[in-house]
Structures are given as structure tokens and as C-alpha cells.
Design an enzyme around this catalytic site. Structure first.
Site, PDB file in Angstrom:
ATOM      1  N   TYR A  89       0.857  -1.192   0.000  1.00 40.81           N
ATOM      2  CA  TYR A  89       0.000   0.000   0.000  1.00 40.81           C
ATOM      3  C   TYR A  89       0.889   1.236   0.000  1.00 40.81           C
ATOM      4  CZ  TYR A  89      -3.762   3.065   1.835  1.00 40.81           C
ATOM      5  OH  TYR A  89      -4.692   4.048   2.047  1.00 40.81           O
ATOM      6  N   TYR A 104      -6.443   4.459  -6.630  1.00 39.69           N
ATOM      7  CA  TYR A 104      -6.530   4.458  -5.175  1.00 39.69           C
ATOM      8  C   TYR A 104      -7.934   4.018  -4.770  1.00 39.69           C
ATOM      9  CZ  TYR A 104      -6.314   5.969  -0.324  1.00 39.69           C
ATOM     10  OH  TYR A 104      -6.351   6.013   1.044  1.00 39.69           O
TER      11      TYR A 104
END
Lengths: 386, 142
Positions: free
Chosen positions: A288, A339
Site C-alpha cells: 500500500y 486508489y
């Protein structure tokens, strides 16, 4: 040894620049879930569980009605933070399936930052702020980028890490996104000069150190290995999951005492212990990256290298492409693909096991997701070939 | 202008937990009356011994910069003129394990660095409801 659940199907909506989705966030969620169910080969009506995280909008009652769910038996969400719980959402689906509480559990995240608020912007705007924000907002410390910048600046200072290491993370995400037609940054390559020429958001983060804001949704279907044998797609086994916090902890995940850390030591320890493997065994990893800096810190905390080695670990294209020394964020990640609060990384990790990535590595046996460095509690997921 | 980020910028909503820090004119941190552990931000229970007997202790207001982030892009329109500004984490000399957040007022943001010695100063202004006087701790490099 835990029972074996699997990711039996993956799906996503199309991904969009913030505000450009023709569909609402809820419609995006339903599209991703329908695509995941179709990929698995299960009827929507047979879904009996929903898991998400940091989602106050796409609730299970509304989903059950919209998707025609007959018999909902498991509906939960992770606590605290944001994208840090993407892998934990899969863990809760895994727990439900392995314990027999539900049979076909969907883990998902939908996010339309055009329709709703932007994470990167300040909440509120009133004259005062209370609680944790009272300690930060009066000093202009408002956004995740700023908090992660404080951690990253200290980490770089302590270990002699240059701006180039941050750049290398961003370059890898952009390079891999050029192979992925789903990616929002597809067709928009990045090079080192353009990175350095981009404006500062908050030092040490340039524009390209920060993931964009996007609209989209992604989902997976988790079921038992036995049931998956009768389904059409190739499953990815959930070898281990971990969620963790501490002893470095924080109020609202940011604790000035623990500056320069990402709270992932015990996530890694738990994950490797449960899986019976170590970092060296991993074939491909999705980290991430809300911002580049936290990736460097979590690479170290997850055990891939020492802090004084991390600049060399990521240098010279070591993370780029299917033949990378360390295959990393192969769909482009938060920065390059989209995202979706890090859930798109879970989908990509499963695709690697199935051999269906747009940046497919050879013989992917173990596929890792590290969710949300930057916020706590952290979580991670290790998928394996069945 | 009495405040570094602008006189109209956000103020802390005062509570029993943050009033000593924001109104005393000292850098006060929470101390456990039972075990003596210091904690910041303050909470309703001691994280070391779980006592609820907690009070506040003044520190010398001297410390070191543990980290700095220079903010260039305003995430709120009201901060546009204040950018760039430096947010710092400061460790306090006589409160081991405790750090606080602030801005550095007497240096250009680009000159603020980890390891610099700092001393507290205060921004004095009325609270949002006008009932109290705030003395918001800030920092000067010495």
C-alpha cells in the site's frame, strides 16, 4: 494449522480520476461485487457475507437489497484508520468461512472521492477542532500526507536515505501501470526528471510521492477450498493473514513518540509465523502506497531488508516489471492503477497467483499484500497456489 | 498577526484533557499520580498502570526537534497564505518519552532541521467562545 479458505473470484469496476465516474459509489460497489461473483461462478443470491473497512456508506442492508441476497449471515467492518485494513477485510472473510459462519463472503471497498469527501483535504472548517485533532489542527497538521511526511523525514534522517529511494517507489508504480490498461495512469509514464521537477506537497513528498484520488470499487469472493473446487475460476489460497498494533501505537494512528515507524513489526512476525514461511520466500508483493515513504519503512518492518539497506533494495529498477529483482505493485498500485483504498492490491495479488496479471511474474507461488503502512493497526495477507 | 498560521486559523476546542496545555502559558504534560508515568496526548486513564488519578506537570519548555515536515500545499483554503510552513515534533528535555507537535516561528521553514534545540514560546489569543485566554505553545530554535 488453520483451515483453508480461498479467494475464488475477483472483480472491479472501471477506475476513474476523482469525480469522473459516471456511476455513483454504491453503483461502483455493486459492479465490483457482481464482477467478482461472476468471476467465481457463484450466483449473487448465494453471497452470505459482506466485509469492508472504513466504509460508512455502502452498508450491508442496502447491498443485500440491491444484490438480491437471500440469507446474509456475516456483516462486519474493521476498526480504525483507513487502507491499513484492506488485508484485514480478507482476514475477516477468511475467519467467517473457516469457522463456518458463512460460506461465500465478499470483501470489498468502494470509493468515490468525487461524489463524497476527499481524504487528502482537511475535514471540517469550523473555528475549533476537538479530540485528537485539537493537538494537530491548530498547527496545520491535518492530512495523512503530512503525518506520513513526519515519519518519513525522521526515517530518512536516521538511516541516510536520499530522495532517490522515494522516487524509485513511484517510478516502479508508474512503470508497472504502463502495462495495465485498467490503470488510471496508463499511458502516462513517469521518469526521474519529471519526478524531481514536480511540486512539493509536503517535504519530503513531491506530487508523485502521493497517490491520486480516484473513483472505483474492487471486490473478492472468499469461500472454502472444498467449495472452490466446483467453481469455474482458479482459486488463490489464503495461506495467512495478520492484523497488528503495538507496542508502537497511537491516538488516531499518529503518535509523535514513535516517529519514524509504521507499526508493522508484529504484523510481519504474526504473518510469517502463521504461514510458516519468511520474506525471502515471497515471489511478488503489493505494498500500500498512499505515499512512497511508508513503503520504505514497512519493507524494513516486514523483514525484507534493514533500514540501511533499503535504498539499495529499491534502486536501479529493482521493483519494475515482471522480471524485477523484487516484483512489486505489479498492477501499478495506489499510485499507478487506482486508489481504491488499497483493495485493488488484494485483487492484483490474487491475479498473480492465477497467472492473470498484466505484469505477470513467472511461477508465482506466494503473493503478499501489505495494507496501509502509514496507519494502524496494520494488516497483511499472504496468498498461495492451491 | 499573533498566530503563525493566521489569526483566523483553527483553534483547539478546550477540554479537561487539553486545557492545561493550551491555557497555562507553560508546556504541561499529563502525569500519573500513582505511577509517575508521563503521557501525551493526555487521556482519561494511565496507559501504564490504568490509574484514573491523573494530573498535569509543567516542563521546562526546552527540547529538540525529532522530525520536521514542510507543508507547501495547503489542504485548507485558509492556510494558502501561510504556506510553506514547518510542522515539527519536539521531544521535551525533562519529560522523557513525551513529544508534542508545533510550528517553528523564528526560522524559514527550509532552515528547520532534525536535532535543532528549541524553546517554547506562546501565541496568546482568546478562545473561540471568547470565555478564556489561550496560550498556544509554539517553538523557537535557540
Amino acid at each position: 494449522m488453520k483451515k483453508q479458505a480461498v479467494i475464488a473470484g475477483v472483480g472491479e469496476s472501471s477506475y476513474h480520476v476523482r469525480g469522473r465516474s459516471p456511476d455513483s459509489e454504491f453503483q461502483l460497489a455493486c459492479t465490483a461485487i457482481r464482477n467478482a461473483a461472476e468471476d467465481a461462478g457463484i450466483a449473487l443470491a448465494d453471497i452470505d457475507g459482506f466485509v469492508s473497512y472504513n466504509d460508512q456508506r455502502n452498508d450491508p442492508l442496502r447491498l443485500a437489497r440491491a444484490l438480491g441476497i437471500r440469507d446474509l449471515r456475516w456483516a462486519v467492518q474493521s476498526w480504525a484508520g483507513g487502507g491499513n485494513n484492506a488485508a484485514h477485510a480478507v482476514q475477516m472473510a477468511d475467519a467467517a468461512v473457516c469457522a463456518g459462519y458463512a460460506e461465500n463472503v465478499v470483501a470489498f471497498r468502494a470509493l468515490a472521492q468525487g461524489q463524497f469527501g476527499r481524504f487528502g483535504q482537511s475535514r471540517g472548517g469550523g473555528r475549533t477542532m476537538d479530540g485528537d485533532m485539537a493537538w494537530k489542527a491548530p498547527y496545520g497538521l491535518l492530512s495523512p500526507a503530512q503525518e506520513c511526511a513526519l515519519h518519513t523525514a525522521r526515517f530518512m534522517h536516521d538511516h541516510g536515505i536520499s530522495q532517490e529511494a522515494l522516487c524509485d517507489i513511484s517510478l516502479a508504480c508508474y512503470a508497472n501501470a504502463q502495462r495495465n490498461p485498467r490503470a488510471v495512469r496508463y499511458g502516462q509514464p513517469l521518469d526521474r526528471e519529471k519526478y524531481h521537477a514536480s511540486r512539493w506537497i509536503v517535504e519530503p513528498f513531491h506530487l508523485y510521492d502521493c497517490c491520486p484520488e480516484n473513483d472505483g470499487a474492487s471486490a473478492v469472493v472468499v469461500t472454502t477450498a472444498e467449495r472452490a473446487r466446483d467453481l469455474k475460476s482458479k482459486p488463490a489460497a489464503i495461506l495467512a493473514c495478520a492484523q497488528g498494533l503495538g507496542p508502537m501505537y497511537g491516538s488516531s494512528a499518529f503518535q509523535p513518540r514513535w516517529i519514524g515507524r509504521m507499526y508493522y513489526d508484529n504484523v510481519g512476525r504474526s504473518l510469517w509465523e502463521r504461514a510458516g514461511v519468511g520474506p525471502d520466500d515471497v515471489d511478488v508483493a503489493q505494498f500500500y502506497e498512499n505515499f512512497t515513504g511508508p513503503v520504505l519503512i514497512s519493507l524494513c518492518e516486514m523483514g525484507f531488508c534493514k533500514p540501511d539497506e533499503v535504498e539499495a533494495f529499491v534502486a536501479n529498477g529493482a521493483l519494475e516489471g515482471p522480471d524485477a529483482r523484487f516484483p512489486f505493485n505489479t498492477s501499478g498500485g495506489n499510485i499507478g492503477e487506482a486508489y481504491i483504498h488499497g483493495f485493488e492490491l488484494v485483487v492484483e495479488a490474487a491475479r498473480q497467483i492465477r497467472g492473470e496479471s498484466t505484469c505477470q511474474i513467472a511461477d508465482a507461488e506466494l503473493s503478499l499484500v501489505v495494507s496501509g503502512p502509514g496507519y494502524a493497526p496494520g494488516s497483511a495477507l499472504l496468498l498461495a497456489k492451491t | 498577526m499573533t498566530r503563525h498560521l493566521g489569526d483566523d486559523w483553527v483553534l483547539p476546542e478546550l477540554s479537561d484533557l487539553n486545557r492545561p496545555f493550551f491555557t497555562s502559558g507553560q508546556v504541561q504534560v499529563q502525569v500519573c499520580d500513582d505511577c509517575g508515568v508521563l503521557q501525551q496526548p493526555p487521556d482519561e486513564i494511565c496507559g501504564s498502570c490504568q490509574s484514573t488519578k491523573l494530573s498535569f506537570r509543567a516542563t521546562s519548555g526546552e527540547g529538540s526537534i525529532e522530525s520536521v515536515a514542510v507543508v507547501h500545499q495547503a489542504v485548507h483554503p485558509a492556510l494558502k497564505d501561510a504556506c510553506p510552513y514547518a510542522v515539527v515534533v519536539v521531544s521535551l528535555d525533562d519529560a522523557p518519552g513525551v513529544s508534542v507537535i508545533g510550528n517553528v516561528l523564528n526560522r524559514d521553514p527550509g532552515e528547520v532541521a532534525i536535532g535543532q534545540r528549541v524553546r517554547a514560546c506562546f501565541e496568546t489569543c482568546p478562545s473561540a467562545d471568547g470565555e478564556e485566554t489561550l496560550k498556544i505553545p509554539q517553538w523557537e530554535v535557540v
